[in-house]
Design a protein around this motif. Structure first.
Motif, short mmCIF file in Angstrom:
data_model
loop_
_atom_site.label_atom_id
_atom_site.label_comp_id
_atom_site.label_asym_id
_atom_site.label_seq_id
_atom_site.Cartn_x
_atom_site.Cartn_y
_atom_site.Cartn_z
N PRO A 1 0.90 -1.33 -0.05
CA PRO A 1 -0.02 0.00 -0.13
C PRO A 1 0.77 1.38 0.04
O PRO A 1 0.49 2.26 -0.96
CB PRO A 1 -0.72 -0.05 1.32
CG PRO A 1 -1.00 -1.60 1.74
CD PRO A 1 0.28 -2.12 1.07
N LEU B 1 0.58 3.87 -2.96
CA LEU B 1 -0.06 5.18 -2.55
C LEU B 1 0.78 6.32 -2.90
O LEU B 1 0.47 7.44 -3.34
CB LEU B 1 -0.50 5.11 -1.39
CG LEU B 1 -1.88 4.60 -0.74
CD1 LEU B 1 -1.99 4.17 0.61
CD2 LEU B 1 -3.07 5.59 -1.26
N TYR C 1 -6.74 0.43 -1.89
CA TYR C 1 -6.11 -0.69 -1.80
C TYR C 1 -6.43 -1.41 -0.89
O TYR C 1 -6.42 -1.65 0.33
CB TYR C 1 -4.54 -0.18 -1.25
CG TYR C 1 -3.37 -1.25 -1.62
CD1 TYR C 1 -3.42 -2.50 -1.02
CD2 TYR C 1 -2.44 -1.13 -2.31
CE1 TYR C 1 -2.63 -3.65 -1.31
CE2 TYR C 1 -1.40 -2.10 -2.86
CZ TYR C 1 -1.37 -3.28 -2.19
OH TYR C 1 -0.58 -4.22 -2.50
N ARG D 1 -7.22 -5.41 0.66
CA ARG D 1 -6.37 -6.58 1.15
C ARG D 1 -7.32 -7.42 1.83
O ARG D 1 -8.07 -7.14 3.02
CB ARG D 1 -5.19 -6.11 2.03
CG ARG D 1 -4.40 -4.96 1.66
CD ARG D 1 -3.17 -4.66 2.48
NE ARG D 1 -2.08 -5.30 2.09
CZ ARG D 1 -0.98 -5.35 2.18
NH1 ARG D 1 -0.54 -4.67 3.51
NH2 ARG D 1 -0.02 -6.21 1.55
N ALA E 1 -5.49 1.92 2.78
CA ALA E 1 -5.58 0.64 2.71
C ALA E 1 -6.83 0.21 3.50
O ALA E 1 -7.37 0.71 4.46
CB ALA E 1 -4.40 -0.03 3.19
#
Length: 363
Positions: free
Chosen positions: A97, A101, A109, A111, A184
């Motif tokens: 991330p 970024l 992002y 996950r 994230a």
């Protein structure tokens, strides 16, 4: 086409729930670019994978400096990217991330893992069955006199994982449009499946849930909320939980009115269930459908998933669609104006590599 039209999402292709989340967003009109691994197919890759419908695909080797740069360029053009690898894998590649970024501060992002990005189990292997064990969901599924029953891999992988990821991604994209900042998103299947148990936590707190399996309102303990075999060896579901729905069933079947007096009498549930087992075996599944379907008795036939598309209700709503000769679930939910549709069937691995590289100005 679809409410997510104009949104670009990069999917780092993994197994099961990740591609399903990508498919959900592609169904809704997002441009989903699947980043496939260069080289031979993995043993877990399916020869027919409906999860790949409606997407584009580029094949990259993310250990290559050249292909890493292509991945970064893709992310610079995207609203979101997501992956489903073990914690730390993307960081080791220099594609975590923080790295992404820096190249696109507005990107979301996503996950998704079973245990989450942190915690003592974060780096351990596991599967759906393990994640729903830790969340408490698996404990509540199965008979009172037997072990918990494996509920396919729907609760952890798809409900607590893929759908939570898709929800989190859309939330993150909306927030980024307001703030101008990406972030994230850490999706844990343990936490997702635990969240889905909120009603059971409420019932327990309200002293309406016994701390055991197969004796409660929604776990097969109640006679009015269970499955029953029919005369022809098929099955039906019965869910007349509310008194007015049970009354409808009683009137249609001619049961004694004492049934209503014992409707919520826990001590009578096992006895009443045995009577229902006998009753449902007096007719075939089709005969029960003719008798009860469409009434308020809360009844439905239990259909094999490969035959569900034949049911008149599913046909009337176009709940299934045929693409490239393969019958499959249609996009859901439905929208009144921006109706989603599947643009094409499963994309071949790397099918759009050259086209995407041209768009990025790489070739």
């Amino acid at each position: 086409m679809g409410p997510l039209s104009g949104v670009r999402i990069i999917e780092l292709v993994g197994i099961g729930p990740g591609p399903f989340a990508g498919m959900m967003m592609a169904d809704m009109g997002a441009e989903v670019i699947a980043v496939d691994r260069k080289g031979a197919a993995s043993p877990v890759e399916l020869p027919v994978d409906i999860n790949r419908r409606g997407k584009r695909s580029i094949a990259l080797d993310l250990k290559s400096a050249e292909d890493k740069e292509i991945f970064f360029k893709l992310c610079e053009t995207a609203d979101a990217v997501f992956e489903g690898f073990r914690p730390g894998v993307m960081e080791k590649l220099g594609l975590g991330p923080d790295d992404v970024l820096k190249r696109n501060p507005k990107i979301v992002y996503g996950r998704m893992t079973g245990w989450g990005q942190t915690g003592p189990l974060a780096h351990a292997a596991g599967h759906d069955i393990n994640y729903i064990s830790l969340s408490g969901a698996l404990h509540g599924i199965g008979p009172a006199d037997g072990p918990p029953t494996v509920p396919l891999n729907l609760i952890g992988d798809y409900g607590g994982g893929a759908m939570m990821l898709a929800f989190g991604m859309v939330c993150g994209i909306l927030e980024a449009k307001n703030s101008g900042k990406g972030q994230a998103i850490d999706v844990s299947m343990v936490e997702g499946s635990s969240l889905m148990m909120t009603l059971m936590h409420s019932l327990m707190a309200s002293q309406r849930w016994a701390p055991m399996r197969g004796v409660n309102l929604l776990d097969g303990g109640a006679h009015f909320y269970d499955t029953f075999e029919t005369k022809d060896g098929k099955f039906v579901s019965f869910g007349a939980m509310e008194p007015q729905f049970m009354q409808e069933f009683i009137e249609k079947t001619g049961l004694d009115e004492s049934w209503m007096q014992n409707h919520l009498n826990f001590s009578k549930w096992a006895e009443l269930k045995e009577e229902l087992r006998t009753l449902f075996k007096t007719k075939t599944q089709e005969e029960w459908c003719d008798f009860l379907e469409g009434s308020d008795a809360c009844f439905a036939p239990i259909l094999p998933f490969w035959e569900a598309h034949k049911h008149p209700h599913n046909q009337a709503r176009n709940s299934f669609t045929e693409i490239d000769g393969l019958m499959q679930p249609a996009p859901a939910p439905k929208f009144s104006r921006t109706e989603p549709e599947v643009s094409h069937g499963p994309v071949e691995k790397g099918a759009d590599t050259d086209a995407i590289l041209k768009e990025l100005g790489v070739i």
